[in-house]
Design a protein around this motif. Structure first.
Motif, PDB file in Angstrom:
ATOM      1  N   CYS A   1       0.813  -1.220   0.000  1.00  0.00           N
ATOM      2  CA  CYS A   1       0.000   0.000   0.000  1.00  0.00           C
ATOM      3  C   CYS A   1       0.846   1.270   0.000  1.00  0.00           C
ATOM      4  O   CYS A   1       1.736   1.430   0.840  1.00  0.00           O
ATOM      5  N   GLN A   2       0.523   2.166  -0.920  1.00  0.00           N
ATOM      6  CA  GLN A   2       1.136   3.485  -1.016  1.00  0.00           C
ATOM      7  C   GLN A   2       0.043   4.480  -1.382  1.00  0.00           C
ATOM      8  O   GLN A   2      -0.365   4.566  -2.535  1.00  0.00           O
ATOM      9  N   GLY A   3      -0.461   5.203  -0.392  1.00  0.00           N
ATOM     10  CA  GLY A   3      -1.497   6.188  -0.660  1.00  0.00           C
ATOM     11  C   GLY A   3      -2.862   5.611  -0.907  1.00  0.00           C
ATOM     12  O   GLY A   3      -3.759   6.316  -1.394  1.00  0.00           O
ATOM     13  N   PHE A   4      -3.070   4.338  -0.580  1.00  0.00           N
ATOM     14  CA  PHE A   4      -4.409   3.748  -0.691  1.00  0.00           C
ATOM     15  C   PHE A   4      -4.550   2.644   0.352  1.00  0.00           C
ATOM     16  O   PHE A   4      -3.564   2.133   0.880  1.00  0.00           O
ATOM     17  N   ALA A   5      -5.795   2.292   0.639  1.00  0.00           N
ATOM     18  CA  ALA A   5      -6.089   1.264   1.630  1.00  0.00           C
ATOM     19  C   ALA A   5      -6.195  -0.105   0.957  1.00  0.00           C
ATOM     20  O   ALA A   5      -6.574  -0.219  -0.211  1.00  0.00           O
ATOM     21  N   SER A   6      -5.891  -1.138   1.728  1.00  0.00           N
ATOM     22  CA  SER A   6      -6.050  -2.497   1.186  1.00  0.00           C
ATOM     23  C   SER A   6      -7.496  -2.969   1.286  1.00  0.00           C
ATOM     24  O   SER A   6      -7.967  -3.718   0.436  1.00  0.00           O
ATOM     25  N   ASN A   7      -8.199  -2.537   2.347  1.00  0.00           N
ATOM     26  CA  ASN A   7      -9.607  -2.926   2.540  1.00  0.00           C
ATOM     27  C   ASN A   7      -9.801  -4.436   2.405  1.00  0.00           C
ATOM     28  O   ASN A   7     -10.701  -4.893   1.721  1.00  0.00           O
ATOM     29  N   TRP A   8      -8.886  -5.184   3.050  1.00  0.00           N
ATOM     30  CA  TRP A   8      -8.960  -6.644   3.034  1.00  0.00           C
ATOM     31  C   TRP A   8      -8.979  -7.174   1.595  1.00  0.00           C
ATOM     32  O   TRP A   8      -9.913  -7.841   1.153  1.00  0.00           O
ATOM     33  N   SER A   9      -7.951  -6.864   0.876  1.00  0.00           N
ATOM     34  CA  SER A   9      -7.875  -7.186  -0.546  1.00  0.00           C
ATOM     35  C   SER A   9      -8.046  -8.676  -0.825  1.00  0.00           C
ATOM     36  O   SER A   9      -8.838  -9.069  -1.686  1.00  0.00           O
ATOM     37  N   ALA A  10      -7.286  -9.521  -0.131  1.00  0.00           N
ATOM     38  CA  ALA A  10      -7.363 -10.962  -0.403  1.00  0.00           C
ATOM     39  C   ALA A  10      -8.765 -11.493  -0.147  1.00  0.00           C
ATOM     40  O   ALA A  10      -9.259 -12.355  -0.890  1.00  0.00           O
TER      41      ALA A  10
END
Length: 431
Positions: free
Chosen positions: A292-301
């Motif tokens: 992550c760089q400047g954005f959220a993962s929001n539980w990507s997997a």
């Protein structure tokens, strides 16, 4: 701490402890301790060989505790002193665990943990370089350690003489969704290969999964064992020679007690030993933030998994293992992650992650970079790695299908020897 050097098998082990800022942007926030162990050949005496710094995979695991002059360390010591860095939060450094985080509120936990990514790991290494009075040194990054290597090349390229990377060239711009789309495909490939080699294992897995849906089984730490946890055994498929040991586990999963079927203690204990999240919570709580760089993962997997319904087991469906992914339900099920659930949610929603890479600096790279890329790597997608290397001059890749993700551990002497030779060739062209 005042630890003393010792000698074993012709290698001198010298411990180093450093007090470093928790937050380099605001040193007034306090300090933490970072540990590094220096390895050198006793026969070298006080010779001033250059340093090679090792960045461990993970995130959230300490450097290996070397036992003997073997593997990649044996090759490295021929021309380097080796510095094994316990990345902040791990090993003999100020440790992060459910115990040490317990006194903090969820927001305090999240704020504290946000300082334990690759950028600050690299700043720690740079702090140590200056303290040791080293002008330049070489770095070796395995897996996540390779991510740290590209961060180092972005932030402090003038401090590096060589960079060697094994199974760890990340995208410098992609969202983790792209990463997990690729790794779920690789995980499916590994499942197909395993069940093709052991067709009977599919029935064994379904029997275990059905039993877990219908019965309460508990691991030796008191944690209820679930289908989702069982599926995570598939992380081992990213390593070499793991299919047969997995099969052996499955064929001895059950025992009959007074006519009642239950999972054997040996099997349940093996399942607990597979859950490194208990002892290394960084591996779970900061796993997706490494992208992550400047954005959220929001539980990507988790979100990508919902588009791959075949990985969500239901009765009557084929069973599939998952891979190196982190899911929100883990913070409801894993005993030592439960106290970190709210912090994990805050970090998954965090958008203001600082940059880990500098594309402009990397585009003007002058440091010889030698990479071992594994064509069938289940954790780090080769096509994404090649995409990144295409933007970095003086970076060469050795692409091979001889190894899985753990190639450095499986055949480290040969792999490092190959990478060192590649680096020398690149350096010659720069003269």
């Amino acid at each position: 701490m005042n630890a003393q050097p010792f000698i074993d098998a012709g290698v001198k082990y010298t411990p180093h402890y450093f007090q470093v800022p928790l937050n380099y942007a605001n040193p007034d926030q306090g300090s933490i301790e970072v540990f590094a162990r220096e390895l050198s050949l006793v026969a070298d005496g006080d010779s001033a060989k250059p340093f090679l710094v090792y960045f461990q995979g993970g995130p959230g695991f300490p450097s290996p505790r070397q036992n003997g002059c073997n593997g990649w360390v044996k090759r490295a010591l021929q021309q380097y002193r080796v510095l094994l860095l316990d990345q902040r939060g791990t090993g003999n450094s100020t440790v992060i665990s459910h115990q040490t985080l317990a006194p903090l509120s969820p927001q305090e936990q999240a704020d504290y943990l946000a300082h334990f990514r690759a950028d600050n790991i690299v700043r720690d290494a740079e702090f140590i370089r200056e303290k040791l009075g080293v002008e330049k040194w070489a770095i070796l990054g395995q897996s996540f350690g390779g991510f740290c290597s590209l961060t180092y090349l972005s932030l402090f390229p003038e401090s590096l003489s060589r960079s060697y990377i094994t199974g760890g060239v990340p995208s410098i711009s992609r969202h983790p969704d792209d990463v997990y789309q690729a790794t779920f495909k690789r995980t499916m490939d590994k499942n197909q290969a395993f069940f093709q080699q052991f067709p009977q294992a599919q029935q064994m897995c379904q029997r275990i999964a059905e039993h877990l849906l219908e019965n309460d089984e508990f691991l030796p730490n008191g944690q209820r064992f679930t289908v989702e946890q069982f599926q995570q055994l598939g992380i081992n498929f990213g390593m070499s020679d793991t299919f047969l040991p997995t099969y052996y586990l499955l064929e001895n999963a059950f025992v009959e007690i007074n006519g009642k079927t239950q999972l054997r203690y040996e099997f349940l204990n093996s399942m607990l030993m597979e859950q490194s999240f208990h002892t290394n919570p960084i591996y779970a709580i900061l796993h997706e933030s490494i992208y992550c760089q400047g954005f959220a993962s929001n539980w990507s997997a988790h979100r990508v998994r919902q588009t791959r319904d075949e990985f969500n087991y239901q009765s009557g469906k084929p069973f599939l293992f998952t891979g190196e992914m982190v899911f929100p339900w883990m913070f409801d099920q894993y005993e030592n992650l439960k106290p970190l659930k709210q912090a994990a949610e805050l970090l998954a929603e965090k958008q203001d992650w600082t940059p880990l890479y500098n594309a402009d600096v990397l585009a003007n790279n002058k440091v010889p970079v030698s990479c071992a890329m594994y064509a069938d790597d289940m954790f780090v997608e080769m096509d994404i790695s090649r995409e990144t290397l295409g933007t970095i001059p003086n970076a060469k890749a050795w692409i091979t299908n001889e190894y899985e993700h753990n190639g450095l551990r499986a055949d480290g002497e040969r792999i490092l020897d190959t990478l060192i030779a590649m680096g020398e060739q690149t350096a010659a062209t720069l003269k």
